[in-house]
Scaffold this motif. Structure first.
Motif, short mmCIF file in Angstrom:
data_model
loop_
_atom_site.label_atom_id
_atom_site.label_comp_id
_atom_site.label_asym_id
_atom_site.label_seq_id
_atom_site.Cartn_x
_atom_site.Cartn_y
_atom_site.Cartn_z
N VAL A 75 0.85 -1.20 0.00
CA VAL A 75 0.00 0.00 0.00
C VAL A 75 0.88 1.25 0.00
O VAL A 75 0.65 2.21 -0.75
N GLN A 76 1.92 1.24 0.82
CA GLN A 76 2.84 2.36 0.90
C GLN A 76 3.50 2.61 -0.47
O GLN A 76 3.58 3.76 -0.94
N ARG A 77 3.94 1.57 -1.11
CA ARG A 77 4.66 1.70 -2.38
C ARG A 77 3.74 2.24 -3.48
O ARG A 77 4.12 3.15 -4.23
N VAL A 78 2.55 1.70 -3.58
CA VAL A 78 1.63 2.13 -4.64
C VAL A 78 1.17 3.56 -4.41
O VAL A 78 1.02 4.33 -5.37
N LYS A 79 0.97 3.95 -3.18
CA LYS A 79 0.61 5.35 -2.89
C LYS A 79 1.72 6.29 -3.38
O LYS A 79 1.44 7.32 -4.01
N ALA A 80 2.97 5.93 -3.11
CA ALA A 80 4.09 6.78 -3.53
C ALA A 80 4.18 6.83 -5.05
O ALA A 80 4.45 7.89 -5.63
N LEU A 81 3.97 5.71 -5.73
CA LEU A 81 4.04 5.67 -7.18
C LEU A 81 2.92 6.51 -7.81
O LEU A 81 3.13 7.19 -8.82
N ASN A 82 1.74 6.48 -7.22
CA ASN A 82 0.66 7.33 -7.72
C ASN A 82 0.99 8.81 -7.55
O ASN A 82 0.72 9.64 -8.44
N LEU A 83 1.60 9.16 -6.43
CA LEU A 83 2.00 10.56 -6.20
C LEU A 83 3.11 10.97 -7.18
O LEU A 83 3.14 12.12 -7.65
N GLY A 116 15.92 17.32 -7.34
CA GLY A 116 17.07 16.46 -7.60
C GLY A 116 16.96 15.05 -7.07
O GLY A 116 17.97 14.34 -6.97
N VAL A 117 15.74 14.61 -6.74
CA VAL A 117 15.58 13.25 -6.23
C VAL A 117 15.62 12.24 -7.37
O VAL A 117 16.23 11.18 -7.26
N VAL A 118 14.96 12.57 -8.47
CA VAL A 118 14.99 11.74 -9.68
C VAL A 118 15.53 12.59 -10.82
O VAL A 118 14.96 13.65 -11.11
N PRO A 119 16.60 12.17 -11.48
CA PRO A 119 17.14 12.96 -12.60
C PRO A 119 16.14 13.03 -13.76
O PRO A 119 15.46 12.04 -14.06
N TYR A 145 14.77 1.96 -9.32
CA TYR A 145 15.86 2.30 -8.39
C TYR A 145 15.46 3.41 -7.43
O TYR A 145 15.92 3.46 -6.29
N PHE A 146 14.58 4.32 -7.89
CA PHE A 146 14.26 5.52 -7.11
C PHE A 146 13.01 5.37 -6.24
O PHE A 146 12.68 6.30 -5.51
N VAL A 147 12.31 4.24 -6.31
CA VAL A 147 11.05 4.13 -5.56
C VAL A 147 11.24 4.28 -4.05
O VAL A 147 10.46 4.98 -3.40
N PRO A 148 12.27 3.68 -3.44
CA PRO A 148 12.46 3.93 -2.00
C PRO A 148 12.63 5.42 -1.69
O PRO A 148 12.14 5.92 -0.67
N LYS A 149 13.31 6.15 -2.59
CA LYS A 149 13.47 7.60 -2.40
C LYS A 149 12.12 8.31 -2.54
O LYS A 149 11.86 9.30 -1.85
N MET A 150 11.27 7.83 -3.45
CA MET A 150 9.93 8.41 -3.60
C MET A 150 9.13 8.27 -2.30
O MET A 150 8.40 9.18 -1.90
N ILE A 151 9.23 7.11 -1.69
CA ILE A 151 8.48 6.86 -0.45
C ILE A 151 8.90 7.86 0.62
O ILE A 151 8.06 8.46 1.31
N ARG A 152 10.20 8.06 0.75
CA ARG A 152 10.69 9.03 1.74
C ARG A 152 10.27 10.45 1.35
O ARG A 152 9.88 11.25 2.20
N TYR A 202 7.70 11.61 -0.75
CA TYR A 202 6.27 11.95 -0.76
C TYR A 202 5.55 11.64 0.55
O TYR A 202 4.62 12.34 0.93
N LEU A 203 5.96 10.55 1.21
CA LEU A 203 5.23 10.09 2.39
C LEU A 203 5.96 10.38 3.69
O LEU A 203 5.35 10.28 4.77
N GLY A 204 7.25 10.70 3.63
CA GLY A 204 8.01 10.93 4.85
C GLY A 204 8.16 9.69 5.70
O GLY A 204 8.23 9.76 6.92
N GLU A 205 8.20 8.51 5.02
CA GLU A 205 8.29 7.23 5.72
C GLU A 205 9.46 6.41 5.19
O GLU A 205 9.91 6.62 4.06
N GLU A 206 9.94 5.49 6.01
CA GLU A 206 10.93 4.53 5.55
C GLU A 206 10.22 3.39 4.82
O GLU A 206 9.15 2.95 5.26
N PRO A 207 10.77 2.92 3.72
CA PRO A 207 10.12 1.82 2.99
C PRO A 207 9.98 0.57 3.86
O PRO A 207 10.92 0.17 4.55
N VAL A 208 8.81 -0.03 3.81
CA VAL A 208 8.56 -1.27 4.54
C VAL A 208 9.20 -2.45 3.81
O VAL A 208 9.76 -3.35 4.44
#
Length: 437
Positions: free
Chosen positions: A57-65, A80-83, A287-294, A296-302
């Motif tokens: 749920v966390q991952r898909v929410k971040a990908l939608n954002l 500068g999070v994603v080139p 490669y950047f999805v864990p960075k997206m989670i941090r 957009y959501l301010g959370e550590e990836p589960v």
């Protein structure tokens, strides 16, 4: 369990009668074959599933954002999070979708997330599928037939019911519907997953339609019904972006709907999944999805990504070139198990050639550590053997919430020496049991 295994051949016969097949285009020809089923299920404990569910749920929410951001304000690029190289040069990025907000702001309504469980007990995300992920129908109908053949097995085991997928899909479509009927749009019976298209339409109470059944007038999509044309409020498409609208994308497409993009842009129809989602499931973006989670959501990836390197970055490139013989290299433009090369299987000449290709086209590849993921038991000519297997979990996102279907498609390799489990590579499938407690 023994009773279920004993009925394995019978279940496969019934799957064949239902037309549970997987088609493959090879050398310009269409080859249709049965999708082999193994009756020994993958079993996931309730506690383990709870953790997977939170992470998915966390991952898909971040990908939608991320999708909303890259087609809108582009904050993640400016910060500068994603080139920008990994957005605008992605084959999945569609400039036609710039500043177009889908109905109710949802981009990936049906996400298929592929995971493997390492022998260390850790679940790793291998891939995100946000365009037209297939496979939910196979465990759905397999469970139905397993229940019919061996009801006692399910009375003795506390397995979560997976029969609600059709209703979950219907609610997802309803939540973004702009006013009208729900349609499942298929390119026709020669598509690899046509069985799934028809089965899910039936399960979700939607209309199954092909190109000749629907049309756009005044930026509104209509279905040609026997009793009079009906407006379409949500269309679950099973056709790739490029072929969905010949006036907006591939002009020679005969399986799309002319002017669909104008209806979509006007907000008159919800398209599931949204156009342009491929920019978020590009293997380079993975490669950047864990960075997206941090971000957009301010959370550590589960959940963990597989350890991944981008030759685009000089330090990663150096590591890849020095350790190529121990890594798996993936071409970001390929799918279905194609374009995957294992360094330890290459000759010295092939390794040198791959190094030169990486140097010349660093954006084209990612490299990953080889995860020694778990083998699962299956029956092969009456003998129990073990083969590599992954898991595709389906996450459905509507206007109000994101839910994980308590089941999934477990795919296994039929080759004892292969890590490639994709259906298009000759693999089979299993049911996935999520225990209730």
């Amino acid at each position: 369990m023994e009773d279920l295994i004993r009925h394995g051949a019978k279940i496969n016969q019934q799957l064949a009668r239902y037309g549970v097949k997987f088609g493959i285009y090879k050398d310009g020809q269409f080859h249709e074959r049965l999708f082999p089923f193994d009756a020994i299920p993958r079993v996931i404990s309730a506690g383990e599933w709870d953790s997977l569910e939170r992470g998915l749920v966390q991952r898909v929410k971040a990908l939608n954002l991320f999708l909303k951001d890259v087609y809108g304000e582009k904050k993640i690029i400016r910060d500068g999070v994603v080139p920008e190289e990994f957005v605008y040069r992605s084959p999945g990025y569609l400039p036609q979708c710039e500043d177009v907000l889908p109905a109710r702001g949802v981009y990936s309504h049906i996400s298929g997330i592929d995971l493997v469980k390492g022998k260390d007990g850790v679940w790793y995300i291998l891939e995100d599928n946000l365009r037209i992920p297939s496979g939910a129908s196979y465990p759905l109908i397999a469970r139905r037939l397993c229940r019919r053949c061996s009801p006692e097995t399910f009375r003795r085991n506390d397995v979560r019911d997976n029969r609600g997928y059709g209703e979950l899909l219907r609610r997802t479509m309803d939540s973004v519907n702009t006013g009208g009927i729900n349609v499942v749009f298929t390119p026709g019976r020669y598509n690899a997953a046509y069985f799934e298209h028809s089965y899910l339409a039936e399960q979700a109470g939607a209309v199954l339609a092909e190109a000749g059944d629907v049309y756009v007038r005044d930026s509104t999509l209509y279905y040609r019904a026997t009793g009079g044309d009906q407006r379409v409020g949500a269309i679950y498409r099973r056709v790739s972006d490029d072929y969905m609208d010949p006036l907006a994308f591939q002009p020679d497409s005969l399986i799309g709907i002319p002017n669909l993009m104008s209806a979509y842009r006007a907000g008159n129809v919800a398209v599931l999944n949204a156009f342009g989602n491929g920019v978020a499931d590009d293997k380079g973006i993975y490669y950047f999805v864990p960075k997206m989670i941090r971000y957009y959501l301010g959370e550590e990836p589960v959940l963990c990504n597989a350890p991944t390197y981008l030759p685009f970055y000089p330090e990663d490139q150096q590591y890849v070139l020095e350790h190529l013989n121990t890594l798996v290299v993936k071409d970001v433009a390929e799918a279905g198990g194609y374009g995957v090369l294992f360094g330890d299987k290459m000759t010295r000449e092939q390794l040198e050639q791959m190094k030169q290709t990486i140097l010349a086209q660093p954006r084209r590849f990612i490299a990953q550590e080889v995860i020694d993921f778990q083998d699962l038991p299956l029956m092969d000519d009456g003998v129990q053997v073990e083969r590599k297997a992954d898991l595709r979990v389906f996450v459905l996102s509507g206007a109000e919430d994101t839910q994980v279907w308590p089941s999934g498609l477990t795919r296994f390799s039929r080759n004892p020496d292969s890590f490639i489990v994709n259906s298009s590579q000759g693999g089979g499938f299993k049911d996935t049991w999520v225990l209730s407690h």
